[in-house]
Enzyme design. Structure first.
Site, PDB file in Angstrom:
ATOM      1  CG  ASP A  45      -0.312  -0.071   2.765  1.00  0.00           C
ATOM      2  OD1 ASP A  45       0.894  -0.075   2.594  1.00  0.00           O
ATOM      3  OD2 ASP A  45      -1.137  -0.076   3.497  1.00  0.00           O
ATOM      4  CB  SER A  46       4.568   1.709  -0.167  1.00  0.00           C
ATOM      5  OG  SER A  46       4.697   0.646  -1.049  1.00  0.00           O
ATOM      6  CE  LYS A 112       3.223  -5.970   4.309  1.00  0.00           C
ATOM      7  NZ  LYS A 112       2.675  -4.700   5.076  1.00  0.00           N
ATOM      8  CD  GLU A 114       0.428  -1.643   8.047  1.00  0.00           C
ATOM      9  OE1 GLU A 114       0.159  -0.654   8.860  1.00  0.00           O
ATOM     10  OE2 GLU A 114       0.890  -1.400   6.789  1.00  0.00           O
ATOM     11  CD  GLU A 181       7.966  -0.145   7.923  1.00  0.00           C
ATOM     12  OE1 GLU A 181       8.120   1.152   7.283  1.00  0.00           O
ATOM     13  OE2 GLU A 181       6.812  -1.129   7.769  1.00  0.00           O
TER      14      GLU A 181
END
Length: 263
Positions: A45-46, A112, A114, A181
């Protein structure tokens, strides 16, 4: 390249062989990355920041990720592709299943998410329904407004212990990969040793099983790249050589070095 599987990535961890991964958003770059030997790609989603010009990842939708996943799959048919679940696309286990199905049908091998222990029920439900899940701990960009910015996480004993507990809980719930991260190198190494599954780091030192970079950071395109990122194109003559150099330095453990890590 033979099709890359979770079993293969797990074997790399057992053999203590490090692997490089990178974000990819289109067919052309995905093909180039695969030709140079990148085996795992993240449709992140970057893309909200790198492609769409947004100031965070929050505006990205499931439809955006699905579109780019299809593009990447076309360019790298044998690669292992992870697709990000965007902001608020997995706020309940049922919603997560519906949106994960869209991304898997678009060509992802894994989704993925978060977050920590609160995701255990969601991870279990997805895993039981044949959706492999990658966890993401530490700096979680979708929580930027809660974290108060893009800051290193786990620097004190309380938050470090919580990250360890979250990692173990997520593994026990069924995740099969984990991204760490922006956490201290020693903490990332400890978590990597504690877990049986492969751990991929970004700004987490060289002690993880794999590394990932946003492609724009690795190629020196980002105007203000994070301190953990390295411009590999600056040391290479072209993009292909830059990606080859990135893979080589990850595999031999020379990247990330102390300059590109947090203590």
């Amino acid at each position: 390249m033979k099709p890359i599987t979770l079993a293969y990535l797990s074997q790399l961890k057992k053999e203590k062989r490090k692997f490089a991964t990178i974000t990819a958003y289109d067919s052309s770059f995905a093909q180039l990355f695969a030709e140079q030997g990148i085996q795992v790609m993240l449709v992140g989603d970057s893309l909200g920041m790198t492609l769409q010009g947004e100031n965070s990842t929050l505006p990205v939708t499931v439809e955006h990720i699905a579109y780019h996943t299809r593009c990447v799959r076309k360019g790298a048919p044998e690669a292992f592709i992870i697709a990000d679940m965007p902001f608020m696309s997995y706020s309940s286990p049922e919603q997560a299943c519906q949106n994960a199905a869209i991304l898997m049908q678009a060509g992802a091998n894994m989704v993925k998410v978060e977050g920590g222990s609160w995701l255990c029920d969601t991870v279990k439900m997805l895993s039981e329904r044949s959706v492999p899940v990658c966890g993401h701990l530490g700096l979680t960009p979708q929580a930027v407004n809660v974290l108060g910015g893009y800051k290193v996480q786990g620097r004190d004993e309380v938050t470090a212990n919580q990250l360890i507990k979250d990692a173990i809980a997520l593994e026990n719930s069924g995740i099969q990969l984990l991204v760490l991260e922006c956490i201290p190198s020693a903490l990332a190494s400890l978590i990597t040793e504690e877990l049986l599954l492969p751990v991929i780091g970004i700004g987490a030192g060289s002690g993880t099983d794999g590394q990932i970079l946003v492609m724009h950071d690795a190629l020196g395109i980002t105007p203000k790249a994070p301190t953990f990122a390295k411009n590999f194109l600056a040391e290479a003559g072209n993009i292909r050589d830059a990606i080859h150099l990135y893979i080589e330095q990850v595999e031999n453990g020379s990247y990330p070095d102390a300059e590109h890590s947090f203590e």
